[in-house]
Design an enzyme around this catalytic site. Structure first.
Site, short mmCIF file in Angstrom:
data_model
loop_
_atom_site.label_atom_id
_atom_site.label_comp_id
_atom_site.label_asym_id
_atom_site.label_seq_id
_atom_site.Cartn_x
_atom_site.Cartn_y
_atom_site.Cartn_z
N ASP A 1 64.30 63.72 -11.04
CA ASP A 1 64.97 64.88 -10.29
C ASP A 1 66.30 65.11 -10.52
OD1 ASP A 1 65.51 67.08 -8.52
OD2 ASP A 1 65.12 65.99 -6.83
N ASN B 1 68.50 67.52 -8.83
CA ASN B 1 68.91 68.23 -7.80
C ASN B 1 68.62 68.21 -6.56
OD1 ASN B 1 66.32 69.56 -7.81
ND2 ASN B 1 67.01 71.63 -8.16
N ASP C 1 65.72 68.13 -4.95
CA ASP C 1 64.55 68.93 -4.29
C ASP C 1 63.38 67.96 -4.25
OD1 ASP C 1 63.77 69.00 -6.85
OD2 ASP C 1 63.51 71.38 -6.61
N ASP D 1 62.52 67.71 -13.22
CA ASP D 1 62.97 69.07 -13.75
C ASP D 1 63.39 68.80 -15.14
OD1 ASP D 1 65.74 68.00 -13.08
OD2 ASP D 1 65.20 68.95 -11.11
N ASP E 1 52.73 71.63 -24.10
CA ASP E 1 51.24 71.86 -23.65
C ASP E 1 50.93 72.96 -24.08
OD1 ASP E 1 48.74 70.51 -22.62
OD2 ASP E 1 50.16 69.20 -21.61
N ASP F 1 45.54 71.72 -24.47
CA ASP F 1 44.69 71.39 -23.67
C ASP F 1 43.05 72.02 -23.69
OD1 ASP F 1 44.54 70.51 -20.64
OD2 ASP F 1 43.89 72.49 -20.30
N HIS G 1 48.21 61.59 -17.98
CA HIS G 1 48.54 62.11 -16.50
C HIS G 1 46.93 62.31 -15.89
CE1 HIS G 1 47.47 65.09 -19.48
NE2 HIS G 1 47.20 66.04 -18.22
N ASP G 2 45.99 62.21 -16.78
CA ASP G 2 44.75 62.44 -16.01
C ASP G 2 43.97 61.05 -15.94
OD1 ASP G 2 44.83 65.01 -15.83
OD2 ASP G 2 43.77 65.39 -17.71
#
Length: 565
Positions: free
Chosen positions: A28, A30, A32, A36, A105, A206, A338-339
């Site tokens: 990150d 910024n 939040d 990003d 992706d 995907d 990621h899965d």
């Protein structure tokens, strides 16, 4: 005298190492709490030091985030939480300036239900976008089939306004596109050109083998313990899938120097060769899932039952892909993404031998033939996480499964959470560990999902400072792999296929013969090696020394690479 034949052209992606970035959880910039694009820019030098070549970004497009960006509402806009198109263009420039390539992706089996195409499609059966998606009449108020979706429940959702059903193999907010419609295919091709013309270097595609559905939508086999049926035999590798991919290649991919990898669950090596065969003009390589889904198909509740793994089964699967694709296609090499759960937790020992087993998994994977994929944090030996309550989890698949397992199958919370701890997708999605400081250096704000509490001990800052860390082992093995053409080109021969704890194989070409030995156990093991490797050069070892000659005295989770005398 005629000139010698020029050396054969070797596509750049055969020598590449891919690093997968899950942008929401990487860095990150910024405050939040959400990773990003500018955060990725900040970490490019780290990735360059590691030695990787290609950065695969999980979806960065505008999305309502029902499935963390795999539900796209605008293919040509950046998700606002991730930044702007200017940020992406800067990322592309900065990556290319460092010799790093960017792969995006391609998610075109489905869109978000908030995509303008679907909003218009849903508005009326007479809409000129109606046929962009798959709409069917039911029977007596019931859906066309009882297929089960990947995220639990049925694949058909009734639209009350028209009374028709639309297909969604995943979430009800992810309606499937109708690839039978040439206008849909043209839209996708045009979108791909939009990104490739910006300088993008490739696509991870995907669920690409789900694009073609059978025209008559036959019913599947009943799934025990449910009212639903199994649709996968009908919608995986459908009747026109190769036609669609060859058209995509002809219209788009053939005009750019890019790499492509298709996510293709359920494929065999023979089917994989149809997707990535050298003369077929479809894809460069595919992801298969045989090794990560071992036992799931016969387990009571699939992956949530977390059936035990047997090393001979893992070896059988990986060796079959190595030998059957050799000379016919190209392999993708991975342990996690990621899965999937974290590699060291699933295949290694994430407790007393976390460092040793993470290094061993690196060695065994990266010396096989194919393009390796490293998932963010894998190079640190990051582990699964065990949150106290289901309320800490964010993943739609996990949350839906929790309800079904509890309400329909009578599992108590402890049993459900045991499955989530072992196999849930959020294991891979906790924020990257950059330091032992506040929020692991990921954000100055509140992270979108909780951190794994072991970050003070497992983080990039500490790993780079420790010469014997998992990170340095990855860097060394990457460099060694690139220096040895036999790893790219040589044959693969599995040794001792039924050995319960040792994964050993030989890589060989006309000049070099390598023995790779990985020990998948926490006890010592005497292992006899072929005579030509006795006294051979030790190219890699995750322990300070190597004991034994004819018999190696393998330490817990030891990995060794020897060159024949």
């Amino acid at each position: 005298m005629p000139p010698p034949n020029p050396p054969p052209h070797i596509p750049w992606w055969k020598d590449a190492i891919v690093y997968q970035i899950y942008p929401r959880s990487f860095q990150d910039s910024n405050g939040d709490g959400i990773g990003d694009l500018r955060g990725i820019i900040r970490r490019l030098d780290y990735l360059k030091r590691l030695g990787v070549d290609v950065l695969w970004l999980s979806p960065i497009y505008a999305s309502p985030n029902d499935d963390n960006g795999y539900d796209i509402s605008d293919y040509r806009a950046i998700m606002p939480e991730f930044g702007s198109m200017a940020d992406f263009e800067e990322l592309l420039r900065e990556a290319h300036a460092r010799g790093l390539k960017i792969m995006l992706d391609l998610v075109v089996n489905h869109t978000s239900d908030e995509h303008p195409w679907f909003i218009e499609s849903r508005a009326s059966p007479q809409s000129n976008k109606r046929d962009y998606y798959i709409w069917k009449q039911g029977q007596n108020g019931q859906p066309p089939t009882r297929w089960q979706s990947y995220f639990s429940g049925p694949v058909w959702e009734k639209d009350e306004r028209s009374g028709e059903f639309y297909l969604h193999l995943f979430s009800r907010k992810q309606p499937d596109l109708n690839w039978e419609n040439p206008a849909v295919r043209r839209e996708v091709h045009d979108m791909m050109r939009f990104w490739l013309d910006k300088g993008v270097d490739g696509w991870r595609m995907d669920t690409i083998n789900m694009l073609s559905k059978p025209p008559h939508y036959p019913e599947g086999q009943p799934i025990p313990g449910t009212t639903l049926t199994e649709g996968q035999p009908h919608f995986l590798n459908g009747p026109r899938i190769h036609e669609f991919l060859q058209e995509m290649h002809r219209e788009v991919l053939a005009h750019y120097d890019v790499m492509t990898v298709g996510e293709t669950p359920g494929v065999t090596p023979a089917e994989g060769a149809l997707y990535c065969g050298q003369e077929r003009d479809e894809l460069n390589m595919v992801f298969h899932f045989e090794h990560v889904f071992l036992g799931d198909e016969t387990a009571e509740r699939g992956k949530w039952s977390n059936p035990p793994l047997r090393l001979p089964d893992i070896k059988r699967v990986l060796a079959r892909w190595q030998t059957e694709l050799h000379g016919r296609g190209w392999n993708s090499l991975y342990w996690d993404n990621h899965d999937q759960p974290r590699a060291v937790s699933r295949f290694g020992n994430d407790r007393e031998y976390r460092v040793e087993s993470a290094k061993m998994l690196c060695t065994v994977l990266l010396f096989m033939q194919g393009t390796p994929y490293i998932y963010q944090g894998q190079e640190l030996g990051m582990t699964n996480v065990s949150f106290e309550s289901i309320s800490h989890y964010k993943d739609i698949e996990t949350l839906n499964a929790y309800k079904v397992l509890r309400d329909e199958h009578g599992w108590d919370d402890a049993r459900v959470l045991a499955g989530v701890y072992a196999r849930g997708r959020d294991n891979a999605r906790t924020p990257m560990h950059w330091s032992g400081g506040k929020n692991a250096g990921f954000t100055e704000g509140t992270p979108w999902i909780a951190l794994n509490p072991n970050y003070p001990d497992i983080n990039a800052e500490a790993a780079e400072a420790e010469p014997h860390s998992v990170w340095h082992h990855y860097r060394d093995v990457i460099a060694l792999r690139k220096a040895l053409p036999v790893v790219r080109d040589g044959t693969f021969t599995l040794l001792d296929p039924e050995h319960p704890t040792v994964f050993s194989y030989i890589r060989e070409d006309a000049h070099t013969r390598l023995l790779v030995v990985g020990h998948f156990h926490g006890q010592t093991e005497a292992y006899r090696i072929p005579p030509e490797f006795v006294g051979g050069a030790v190219l890699s070892n995750n322990y300070p020394s190597l004991e034994g000659a004819q018999e190696l005295q393998l330490r817990p989770y030891q990995a060794v690479v020897l060159r024949a005398r």
